[in-house]
Design a protein around this motif. Structure first.
Motif, PDB file in Angstrom:
ATOM      1  N   ILE A 178       0.907  -1.097   0.070  1.00 26.23           N
ATOM      2  CA  ILE A 178      -0.099  -0.045  -0.152  1.00 26.23           C
ATOM      3  C   ILE A 178       0.806   1.312   0.031  1.00 26.23           C
ATOM      4  O   ILE A 178       0.531   2.116  -0.795  1.00 26.23           O
ATOM      5  N   VAL A 179       1.841   1.214   0.821  1.00 30.58           N
ATOM      6  CA  VAL A 179       2.900   2.298   0.862  1.00 30.58           C
ATOM      7  C   VAL A 179       3.369   2.573  -0.461  1.00 30.58           C
ATOM      8  O   VAL A 179       3.555   3.732  -1.088  1.00 30.58           O
ATOM      9  N   GLU A 180       3.955   1.488  -1.136  1.00 28.38           N
ATOM     10  CA  GLU A 180       4.584   1.659  -2.321  1.00 28.38           C
ATOM     11  C   GLU A 180       3.820   2.182  -3.392  1.00 28.38           C
ATOM     12  O   GLU A 180       3.837   3.169  -4.128  1.00 28.38           O
ATOM     13  N   ASP A 181       2.386   1.805  -3.409  1.00 25.78           N
ATOM     14  CA  ASP A 181       1.237   2.126  -4.414  1.00 25.78           C
ATOM     15  C   ASP A 181       1.030   3.804  -4.067  1.00 25.78           C
ATOM     16  O   ASP A 181       1.025   4.650  -5.009  1.00 25.78           O
ATOM     17  N   ILE A 182       0.866   4.101  -2.948  1.00 25.39           N
ATOM     18  CA  ILE A 182       0.833   5.473  -2.500  1.00 25.39           C
ATOM     19  C   ILE A 182       2.038   6.423  -3.195  1.00 25.39           C
ATOM     20  O   ILE A 182       1.560   7.387  -3.841  1.00 25.39           O
ATOM     21  N   LEU A 183       3.197   6.018  -2.911  1.00 27.25           N
ATOM     22  CA  LEU A 183       4.387   6.758  -3.278  1.00 27.25           C
ATOM     23  C   LEU A 183       4.380   6.874  -4.940  1.00 27.25           C
ATOM     24  O   LEU A 183       4.671   7.734  -5.577  1.00 27.25           O
ATOM     25  N   HIS A 184       3.963   5.726  -5.686  1.00 22.27           N
ATOM     26  CA  HIS A 184       3.825   5.652  -6.768  1.00 22.27           C
ATOM     27  C   HIS A 184       2.793   6.611  -7.566  1.00 22.27           C
ATOM     28  O   HIS A 184       3.245   7.286  -8.358  1.00 22.27           O
ATOM     29  N   SER A 229      14.189  13.064   9.121  1.00 24.08           N
ATOM     30  CA  SER A 229      14.715  12.591  10.400  1.00 24.08           C
ATOM     31  C   SER A 229      14.032  11.553  11.230  1.00 24.08           C
ATOM     32  O   SER A 229      14.372  11.110  12.299  1.00 24.08           O
ATOM     33  N   ILE A 230      13.049  10.736  10.314  1.00 21.45           N
ATOM     34  CA  ILE A 230      12.531   9.645  11.050  1.00 21.45           C
ATOM     35  C   ILE A 230      12.998   8.503   9.897  1.00 21.45           C
ATOM     36  O   ILE A 230      12.962   8.778   8.631  1.00 21.45           O
ATOM     37  N   PRO A 231      12.712   7.236  10.294  1.00 21.37           N
ATOM     38  CA  PRO A 231      13.232   6.129   9.360  1.00 21.37           C
ATOM     39  C   PRO A 231      11.883   5.940   8.081  1.00 21.37           C
ATOM     40  O   PRO A 231      10.543   6.183   8.745  1.00 21.37           O
ATOM     41  N   LEU A 232      12.159   5.508   7.346  1.00 18.27           N
ATOM     42  CA  LEU A 232      11.317   5.258   6.058  1.00 18.27           C
ATOM     43  C   LEU A 232      10.503   3.907   6.450  1.00 18.27           C
ATOM     44  O   LEU A 232      11.102   3.104   7.001  1.00 18.27           O
ATOM     45  N   HIS A 233       9.142   3.988   6.157  1.00 14.71           N
ATOM     46  CA  HIS A 233       8.441   2.648   6.388  1.00 14.71           C
ATOM     47  C   HIS A 233       9.130   1.708   5.167  1.00 14.71           C
ATOM     48  O   HIS A 233       9.824   2.296   4.101  1.00 14.71           O
ATOM     49  N   PRO A 234       8.870   0.520   5.456  1.00 15.05           N
ATOM     50  CA  PRO A 234       9.646  -0.670   4.572  1.00 15.05           C
ATOM     51  C   PRO A 234       9.113  -0.514   3.134  1.00 15.05           C
ATOM     52  O   PRO A 234       9.792  -0.718   2.237  1.00 15.05           O
ATOM     53  N   GLY A 235       7.974  -0.319   3.046  1.00 19.63           N
ATOM     54  CA  GLY A 235       7.384   0.011   1.696  1.00 19.63           C
ATOM     55  C   GLY A 235       7.877   1.381   0.883  1.00 19.63           C
ATOM     56  O   GLY A 235       8.089   1.189  -0.269  1.00 19.63           O
ATOM     57  N   ALA A 236       8.251   2.355   1.563  1.00 21.57           N
ATOM     58  CA  ALA A 236       8.860   3.673   1.085  1.00 21.57           C
ATOM     59  C   ALA A 236      10.412   3.111   0.614  1.00 21.57           C
ATOM     60  O   ALA A 236      10.906   3.511  -0.254  1.00 21.57           O
ATOM     61  N   GLU A 237      10.943   2.405   1.596  1.00 19.48           N
ATOM     62  CA  GLU A 237      12.564   1.952   1.124  1.00 19.48           C
ATOM     63  C   GLU A 237      12.437   1.235   0.071  1.00 19.48           C
ATOM     64  O   GLU A 237      13.397   1.304  -0.755  1.00 19.48           O
ATOM     65  N   ARG A 238      11.482   0.166  -0.198  1.00 20.55           N
ATOM     66  CA  ARG A 238      11.508  -0.492  -1.305  1.00 20.55           C
ATOM     67  C   ARG A 238      11.045   0.302  -2.500  1.00 20.55           C
ATOM     68  O   ARG A 238      11.700   0.241  -3.781  1.00 20.55           O
ATOM     69  N   TYR A 239      10.075   1.364  -2.290  1.00 20.68           N
ATOM     70  CA  TYR A 239       9.938   2.337  -3.519  1.00 20.68           C
ATOM     71  C   TYR A 239      11.108   2.989  -4.091  1.00 20.68           C
ATOM     72  O   TYR A 239      11.479   3.034  -5.178  1.00 20.68           O
ATOM     73  N   PHE A 240      11.885   3.584  -3.115  1.00 17.01           N
ATOM     74  CA  PHE A 240      13.059   4.252  -3.397  1.00 17.01           C
ATOM     75  C   PHE A 240      14.207   3.427  -3.790  1.00 17.01           C
ATOM     76  O   PHE A 240      15.050   3.923  -4.388  1.00 17.01           O
ATOM     77  N   GLU A 241      14.315   2.218  -3.236  1.00 21.87           N
ATOM     78  CA  GLU A 241      15.234   1.302  -3.833  1.00 21.87           C
ATOM     79  C   GLU A 241      15.317   1.072  -5.493  1.00 21.87           C
ATOM     80  O   GLU A 241      16.169   0.979  -6.067  1.00 21.87           O
ATOM     81  N   ALA A 242      14.038   0.756  -5.620  1.00 24.55           N
ATOM     82  CA  ALA A 242      13.648   0.553  -6.958  1.00 24.55           C
ATOM     83  C   ALA A 242      13.991   1.540  -7.844  1.00 24.55           C
ATOM     84  O   ALA A 242      14.290   1.215  -9.047  1.00 24.55           O
ATOM     85  N   ARG A 243      14.120   2.964  -7.359  1.00 25.04           N
ATOM     86  CA  ARG A 243      14.289   4.038  -8.222  1.00 25.04           C
ATOM     87  C   ARG A 243      15.592   4.705  -8.184  1.00 25.04           C
ATOM     88  O   ARG A 243      15.830   5.761  -8.386  1.00 25.04           O
ATOM     89  N   LYS A 244      16.540   4.013  -7.071  1.00 23.60           N
ATOM     90  CA  LYS A 244      17.655   4.476  -6.751  1.00 23.60           C
ATOM     91  C   LYS A 244      18.455   5.115  -7.992  1.00 23.60           C
ATOM     92  O   LYS A 244      19.088   6.244  -7.785  1.00 23.60           O
ATOM     93  N   ALA A 245      18.702   4.443  -9.294  1.00 22.24           N
ATOM     94  CA  ALA A 245      19.313   5.023 -10.256  1.00 22.24           C
ATOM     95  C   ALA A 245      18.728   6.619 -10.750  1.00 22.24           C
ATOM     96  O   ALA A 245      19.385   7.281 -11.246  1.00 22.24           O
ATOM     97  N   LEU A 246      17.418   6.848 -10.459  1.00 27.28           N
ATOM     98  CA  LEU A 246      16.832   8.141 -10.914  1.00 27.28           C
ATOM     99  C   LEU A 246      17.026   9.109  -9.999  1.00 27.28           C
ATOM    100  O   LEU A 246      17.024  10.347 -10.435  1.00 27.28           O
ATOM    101  N   TYR A 247      17.545   8.843  -8.860  1.00 25.74           N
ATOM    102  CA  TYR A 247      17.704  10.080  -7.703  1.00 25.74           C
ATOM    103  C   TYR A 247      19.391  10.016  -7.557  1.00 25.74           C
ATOM    104  O   TYR A 247      19.927  10.630  -7.107  1.00 25.74           O
TER     105      TYR A 247
END
Length: 177
Positions: A125-131, A159-177
């Motif tokens: 759900i978090v990945e879907d929201i960020l997408h 300043s707070i840790p990312l939710h695991p779904g957010a971590e997955r979202y950003f890891e999948a797009r690491k090359a873009l950032y």
């Protein structure tokens, strides 16, 4: 000076900034008004300054600027740096002069907004929201001017840790950032 209505975030922000300048709320006459009422009173001359804790362009500020010449209150030399050193969660925010038709650009202090979910929210759900948000920023910005300021990679500097779904979202797009 306009502060927001009781319970808003402006008071905490101001209570952080004023002591850096050896000041307190007792050095001014605060008006605790809604955002739109406060900027309306700024336009009418009933208050001298308004503290806007908002993305830009803010509708109430734009309305005040339509009938008044507005100006940013600048930080004294070294004071923005002192504030950022005292609390690195804050950042300097450059506001171009054309945003509100001011004579010069403004340098403000700001904080990143965060989208917060419960730890129990599924990663999918978090990945879907960020997408939905980050992968469609152009569409979002066409509907909301504040969305033009969203920089997805800033989510990696919170300043707070990312939710695991957010971590997955950003890891999948690491090359873009």
């Amino acid at each position: 000076m306009l502060l927001d209505a009781a319970g808003g975030g402006t008071l905490g922000f101001l209570n952080f900034l004023l002591p850096l300048h050896d000041m307190s709320l007792e050095d001014m006459t605060p008006s605790f008004l809604s955002y739109s009422d406060g900027f309306s009173q700024l336009s009418d001359g009933a208050i001298d300054a308004a503290f806007a804790l908002s993305g830009y362009p803010a509708g109430a500020v734009m309305q005040a600027a339509a009938s008044n010449d507005l100006a940013f209150i600048s930080f004294s030399d070294g004071m923005l740096e002192k504030a950022l050193e005292a609390n690195p969660v804050y950042s300097g925010v450059f506001i171009p002069k054309d945003v509100y038709g001011t004579e010069s650009a403004g340098l403000a202090i700001g904080v990143n907004n965060m989208l917060i979910v419960s730890n129990s929210t599924s990663p999918e759900i978090v990945e879907d929201i960020l997408h939905s948000i980050f992968d469609h920023l152009d569409e979002f910005a066409a509907q909301n001017a504040n969305a033009k300021q969203i920089i997805p990679e800033m989510s990696l500097e919170l300043s707070i840790p990312l939710h695991p779904g957010a971590e997955r979202y950003f890891e999948a797009r690491k090359a873009l950032y």
